[in-house]
Structure formats: structure tokens, C-alpha cells
Design an enzyme around this catalytic site. Sequence first.
Site, short mmCIF file in Angstrom:
data_model
loop_
_atom_site.label_atom_id
_atom_site.label_comp_id
_atom_site.label_asym_id
_atom_site.label_seq_id
_atom_site.Cartn_x
_atom_site.Cartn_y
_atom_site.Cartn_z
N ARG B 58 38.23 32.78 42.40
CA ARG B 58 38.95 31.63 42.93
C ARG B 58 40.35 32.02 43.42
O ARG B 58 40.73 31.77 44.56
CB ARG B 58 39.04 30.57 41.83
CG ARG B 58 39.79 29.33 42.16
CD ARG B 58 39.67 28.34 40.99
NE ARG B 58 38.30 27.90 40.84
CZ ARG B 58 37.77 26.90 41.56
NH1 ARG B 58 38.49 26.26 42.46
NH2 ARG B 58 36.52 26.56 41.37
N THR B 59 41.09 32.68 42.57
CA THR B 59 42.46 33.08 42.93
C THR B 59 42.44 34.17 44.01
O THR B 59 43.23 34.14 44.95
CB THR B 59 43.20 33.57 41.68
OG1 THR B 59 43.20 32.55 40.69
CG2 THR B 59 44.64 33.95 42.01
N LYS B 87 39.58 56.51 34.44
CA LYS B 87 39.91 57.92 34.24
C LYS B 87 41.25 58.07 33.52
O LYS B 87 41.75 59.17 33.36
CB LYS B 87 39.97 58.67 35.58
CG LYS B 87 38.60 58.87 36.25
CD LYS B 87 38.78 59.51 37.63
CE LYS B 87 37.46 59.57 38.39
NZ LYS B 87 37.67 59.78 39.85
N ARG B 108 46.39 40.83 39.69
CA ARG B 108 45.82 40.10 38.56
C ARG B 108 45.44 41.12 37.51
O ARG B 108 44.79 42.13 37.84
CB ARG B 108 44.56 39.37 39.03
CG ARG B 108 43.72 38.79 37.92
CD ARG B 108 44.31 37.44 37.48
NE ARG B 108 43.39 36.66 36.71
CZ ARG B 108 43.33 35.33 36.76
NH1 ARG B 108 44.12 34.66 37.57
NH2 ARG B 108 42.49 34.66 36.01
N HIS B 136 51.18 32.49 35.48
CA HIS B 136 50.38 32.38 36.69
C HIS B 136 51.21 31.54 37.66
O HIS B 136 50.85 30.40 37.98
CB HIS B 136 49.04 31.73 36.37
CG HIS B 136 48.01 31.86 37.44
ND1 HIS B 136 48.28 32.41 38.67
CD2 HIS B 136 46.70 31.52 37.48
CE1 HIS B 136 47.18 32.39 39.39
NE2 HIS B 136 46.21 31.87 38.70
#
Lengths: 309, 309, 309
Positions: B58-59, B87, B108, B136
Site C-alpha cells: 500500500r505505502t 550477506k 521502509r 510513519h
Amino acid sequence: MYSYSHRNILDTLQFSKEDLDFLIKKSKKMHSLQESGDAFGILKGKLLASLFFEASTRTRLSFETAMERLGGRLVSTVGFQFSSISKGETLYDTMKMIEGYADIAVIRHPVEGSSRIAAGAVSIPVINAGDGAGQHPTQALLDLYTIISEKGTLDGLSIAFIGDLKYGRTIHSLINLLRHYSVHLYLISPEELRLPDTYKKYLSGFPMTWEETTDIKAVWDSDVAYVTRIQEERFADHREYERLKDIYKVNKELVLASKKQTTILHPLPRVNELSTDVDDLPNAAYFRQAKYGVVVRMALLCLSLGVDF
Amino acid sequence: MYSYSHRNILDTLQFSKEDLDFLIKKSKKMHSLQESGDAFGILKGKLLASLFFEASTRTRLSFETAMERLGGRLVSTVGFQFSSISKGETLYDTMKMIEGYADIAVIRHPVEGSSRIAAGAVSIPVINAGDGAGQHPTQALLDLYTIISEKGTLDGLSIAFIGDLKYGRTIHSLINLLRHYSVHLYLISPEELRLPDTYKKYLSGFPMTWEETTDIKAVWDSDVAYVTRIQEERFADHREYERLKDIYKVNKELVLASKKQTTILHPLPRVNELSTDVDDLPNAAYFRQAKYGVVVRMALLCLSLGVDF
Amino acid sequence: MYSYSHRNILDTLQFSKEDLDFLIKKSKKMHSLQESGDAFGILKGKLLASLFFEASTRTRLSFETAMERLGGRLVSTVGFQFSSISKGETLYDTMKMIEGYADIAVIRHPVEGSSRIAAGAVSIPVINAGDGAGQHPTQALLDLYTIISEKGTLDGLSIAFIGDLKYGRTIHSLINLLRHYSVHLYLISPEELRLPDTYKKYLSGFPMTWEETTDIKAVWDSDVAYVTRIQEERFADHREYERLKDIYKVNKELVLASKKQTTILHPLPRVNELSTDVDDLPNAAYFRQAKYGVVVRMALLCLSLGVDF
């Protein structure tokens, strides 16, 4: 008269000295076009298929950045999402489909030699973005361009390679390019991880000279030190990995003790073999490599597509 | 004289009242540019790195839509595909690479505080698209813009927050913005999911007033009701989740019984806390939020890049 | 006077003979625009949401190529990354969000009928890129266009379908289009994999004729042979799959023995039912299908968006 003739980029052995000189010249040109904002639009309307049969985000983002910076377009796929493969489709069939879609393809594949199979299947240019234990030619070209950009020239340089020279694909590929130049290599590794003979056979008859050592102090005589990670995934015997993984450590103290202004390179990602206390030194060029990589790949995309700049 | 000075968007606490007024004004401007088709091309030649270290489709799609709608370009990566991370690469190193590729990054990440680390590593602007239990901020800004777009103003509004006020990141972020306005909050939650004290400390000394209640009927005195999902993944004890998950249900009957024309918001996705029978009411603004979110993020991308519009 | 009226592409049954004639004409036009380089820019500023709730890289890349070739923009998502879905979000809610982002959506979904649900939720056009055992209308349209492009016409052709006619979604969809034309079908399959009655009911009252056989030699009387894979994933009983999977093999010997210049089609991926020794024959049209598919989808994207060309 010289004429560049490589549509496909599959292997570092395909390049002559004149090819490399030409590629360096064109990368410089692209670099200044990119800096001045004039690169955008050169590949308008061209479509790149970015085919990563295994994840390699660093390399994928670099190629995709290169295409976007030129104003081109791309379709992209990564890893297990390539569902047809799991239904039994061959690479040949996949590429014949891609040929109907895109103007050029970049391919990353876990199996050595697959980029050559891919290129053989289609009439569009194919660029090898790493195939298993095989080649990673664009990484080698960007490493070469990085050294020249940082040092001004290659001729007369001493270059140390440190770490896993046995499995280090980027090292194998870069040495194939450096052999054309009057450089001296210090190949620094534990006995168990020395450069395999199979790679040494390509090095005779060229201006490059080299010597092997286990002593990291050879860095102090080097203009450039190319540090590599000991790759856990290459070891069948985990105890051997544990014994060797921290054998060399390039840190600020080591770098500052050098007799030369040693430029530090690393293909990244790093683990413990390169300390973060090196990051602040002007010699630390490994983060600048990312930017050099984009312009080299921009140049290669244009050249393979036959678009002049 | 006021001058907007935020290149990075990391936290809702970074914004003053003047910043918010400015951002709302610019979002409105972008909204009309987008509606008239004049937004496309504003970010021509600019490249966004969309870095989702955890999936949040969504974001991600909202930010990527914003960039595409401005005529910009993007490179994108999601979740476990970010192979270098597995890694052992640090976020710092990843960002130093990205700095060589892109003009701006959206990040994110599952770990709180990582967007600040990312921003500290690079000279390009960084936008926090959610970092774990942390902030957010762009969600909060789009929520703010949604309320203003739907109600015309903020001043004098009563706003109910319903559901999980303890773990609900979007609520914590939005309250930090609303504190600058003359609004009254009804914080409706079960005792176990009340707003933690750690967030309350930011609310004193501001025009906003608030009261806590367990009674959902406070909605009937509210101009806006912001409904949130009880998030299963936040509960260590599954029985507690089962006991609380359906404690509040906003349905058509409740909404129609309100004394005010209560506008219903929800950050989505919803489960059972918001009935689909509300969808047809003109008060149901939660689907319009998606569209508001795109224009707010378009404005933020331009502002962070220093591109005027 | 004829007027094309399909914004959504959900089902092959939605098309009349006039619709198909129109779509073929427009696909030809798009084909020549694409060949001459004049297609790029037709969808400038338009945004496609490419929503693959299950991986289907072949189809996804084809649609995304189509959008990029038109100069449009896209946001893309694949499979399990669609994190909101795993949080319990319904397709309806997802589509209401997408409606706020994009101008058109392409949807691939594992559940039959989901594209119709998606289209019902939103005001933007929706194209079904395959929903479970249901329809795959754009595959059928590109197959139709492939036959016409390869043979010049449909009228009077004999067309063999070989393999799994019971579960083969692409066959079910294509037959619904071919019924409008004066063609004769040979439906070649083992008894267990015959065309189900549920599909046969759509075939009466149309100019198309058809007969069923188990004998692959019917290919020798066919102008076109459409070969399909026996799909392992469709069989509940693995032994039945093992017994049937290699029952038909189209190879060079079979093709060269035909009385006609039989054109070979295959929706790909193939396994053993179509030998690679056929690839070199000029009759092998299955790789050209990929290219035809792009222009057909380019035409459909424009038509659904109401953009003339």
C-alpha cells in the site's frame, strides 16, 4: 582504424587493450554527460529487460539506475518470481520470449555459462550481470574505471588484491582486464585461497606482472588495495570458513601506515575484512565505486544498443 | 519570514504549525496540478530509490505512484530480495551505495530508528515510510490533509480515535500533528490498549485537548472518527488478541446515530472493526484517503528535492 | 454503425464478431505504429497498476512491456509481497485503493471470478490477466491475432488443438473467439482430457465446426496446430499425470509429414510435448507469439483508456 564491435558483454576475456581504452574514454564522456544532466533522453523509447534469476539487488539497481538515467524504460524480474522457470521452461525459451519484448537484456543467473546460452538464443544484445562462479564483466569494467578515475592512470601502479582469491569472481574478472596494463599485482591470500591455476593461464604474455604472498603488509607498497569478502557460501566445510574469515583486516591503522597514498576498493558488501574506521579517509573509494558503476553501465547500454553519444 | 527547511521527512515531531500550514497549502496546490494534468514532468529526470526492507505494498505503491505521476523515474526493491542485507551488509553501507544511484530515497524498515540512520549516512534526502514501532510521518500528513479536505478546516473539530491506541503507529504520528490545532480528541480504547504515557508527554502545551474513554458512543459527538485495526502481530499473548480484536465495531447503524455528520477514516487494511455497510455513506472517506495520499507524497517529493511547483 | 464499447476485458464471451474484427484491425494498426517507432508517447502520463496476486512473469512482462512501449508509466506488484492481503484485506478494498492511484489496472489472481469482482469495485478499467481456472481473454486475443498474422486469414482454416483440453484455460478462451469464424477444429486429446461439456455449450449456433479425436495425425490435415502442456498442477492423482504427460509429442518429423504448411503455436512454457527440433522450421510461430502479444495488449490498453490511435 579501431572499431568497437561488442554487442554482447559476456566475459572479460573478450576485450582487447584497444577495447578497454575505448570503453574508458566513453565512460568518461558518459560521466560528464551525466554530471551535466545531458544523459537523460539518450535511450528514449528503448526497453531494457532486467532478468535476475537470482537476487542481486546491488547489481540490479545499478543497471536499472543506468537505464533510468538515460531516459530509457525497463521491465524487471527477480528470482523465484520467474514462475515459468519453475514450470520447467528452459533459459532458451525464456530468452526467445524476451526477444519479442525488449531491445536489450541484462541477465543474472546462478549457473555458470548461462549468459552465453542466453546471448546465443536471441538477436538482441545480452549483458552478463554475473553467472554463478563465472564472469561478472561489468563489475570488472567499473573497477577498472574506478582505479583510473581515482589515480588518473593505470600505468606503473602497484595493486594489491586481498582476501579470497580462489572464489572471488570479481577478482578473477578484474585481473583479466588489468593484464593489458603495466601494473604489478600483489596477490595477498592465505594458502588455501590462492588464485587458482585455471585463472593464471590467461596472465602470461601480457605487460602485467604479479607475485603471491600471505603477508598483508604488501598493502604498504601498493597504490591500490582491492579488498574482498571471504564468502561463507563458497565453503563446503564451515570450520574452514570460520578459521579463515577474519584472517585479514584492513583498518585505518593499516592504511595510514602505507608508504603510498593507498586507495581502498571493495566490491561490497563487506563484513569484517574492511573496518568502518577507514570510511572517513579520502583514500576510501569503495562508496564512490557505486557512482562510477552507473556511468560505466550507462556507456555499455548505449554501446550495445548502437546508440551514439 | 517563514521558510520551509525539511529535506528529510523522518518524524512527525519535526514539524511546526507553520510547517504544517505550508505543507497543507502545497498539497492543495499539487492536488489541483494533478487534477488538471499539469503535475506530470515536474520531476523529469529525477530518480527515486524506493527501498522497502519489509513489504508494505500500500505505502510502496502510493510513493511510486506519486513519483510516476510527477514524471520522475524510480528504482525499487522489496523485502528479502535485498540480498546484500542477508550477506551481512549494514544499512549504512546500503545507503552509501544508494547515494551513488538516486536523487532521493524512501525507506521502509522493520527496525525503529533506521530511517534516521539512513538519513545520517547520505547527502540525498530520505523519507521515512515507516520504521517498525516508530514513526510513519507521511501517513500522518496524508491523514491531516484528508481531514482538512473533507471538513474544510481543523479548528473546532472533535476527532475520535478508536481501537488500538497502544500499538497503532499511525495514531501516534497523527496526534503529534493534531496537537498544533484547536481540536478535541476522544481516545476510545479498551483499558489494555490506551495511549502510552510516552506519547502523551508530547501533547502538553499545545492547543489540542483530549480525553480517554472506553465507550464507542463518543463517536456520536465527533466530527471525525479515525478507526484502526487491532493488529494481531503486536500481541505476545494470542488470547489477549482474541479477547480484544472485536471489541469495537463501527457500522452503518453507529454512524447514522451520530449527532454530527461524522466522517469516517481508516488507514486500511481493515478487518472486522469497520463494516462494509459503511462504504456507501458519503461520510466514508477512507477510500478517498488513498488519493489524498498520492498528492501529499507528490508535494513532499518535490519539496525534499528542492523542486518548486 | 459499429462502436467498440468494452472498457473492461474480463471474458472472451464478451466479444462479438464485430468486436473481434475491430480488435484485429486495431492490433494491426498498433503493430505498424510500434514497428515504425510511432507508438511511444501515446499513453504519456497514464499510469497502469500491474497487480499480480500470483506470479506469472510471462504475462506480467508482456503487459508491462506494452505499457512502456506506449510511453506510459506503471506501478507493479507480485504475489506474496502483497502484504495487505495477508493482513486480511479483501480484493474489494485493495481495488478501491488502486482506484485512487492508477488510470487502469491489470489483474492476475488465483481465484476464478476475481477480475469481475475487481472491475465491479472501481471506476477505472480492469483487464483480466488470468483468474484461476477461469478466463485469460488477452491470451486468446493474441492467439487469434497470431493466427491471422501468420496465415493472412481465419476463414476456411483447419485448426488442431492438442493436449489437455480439459484444464487448458488458454484453449477454452481461444475457442470462444474462434467460434465466430468459418473454421474447423480438431480437438485432439486423450479421453480423460477432452473438452468439458460446460465449454461445448457456447459453441452451437456459430459458424465454427469441430470434431474430437485421440489421434495426433489429425495435425496433418490442419493449417494450424495449437499445442499445449499437460499441466501437472491440475492433477489430483499424480499417477494419472505420469501416464498422460507424454502422450502426444509434436516433433519435426510429425510437422514435416503434414499435408499442409501447418503453423505450430504454443502458449508456452513447454515441457516435452513440443520438441525443440521444431524451433528451426519456418512454421514454428510460438516465439513470434510473444511479439504479437505485446502489440495486442498495447491496442487493448489504449482502447480501455479511451485513447485513440
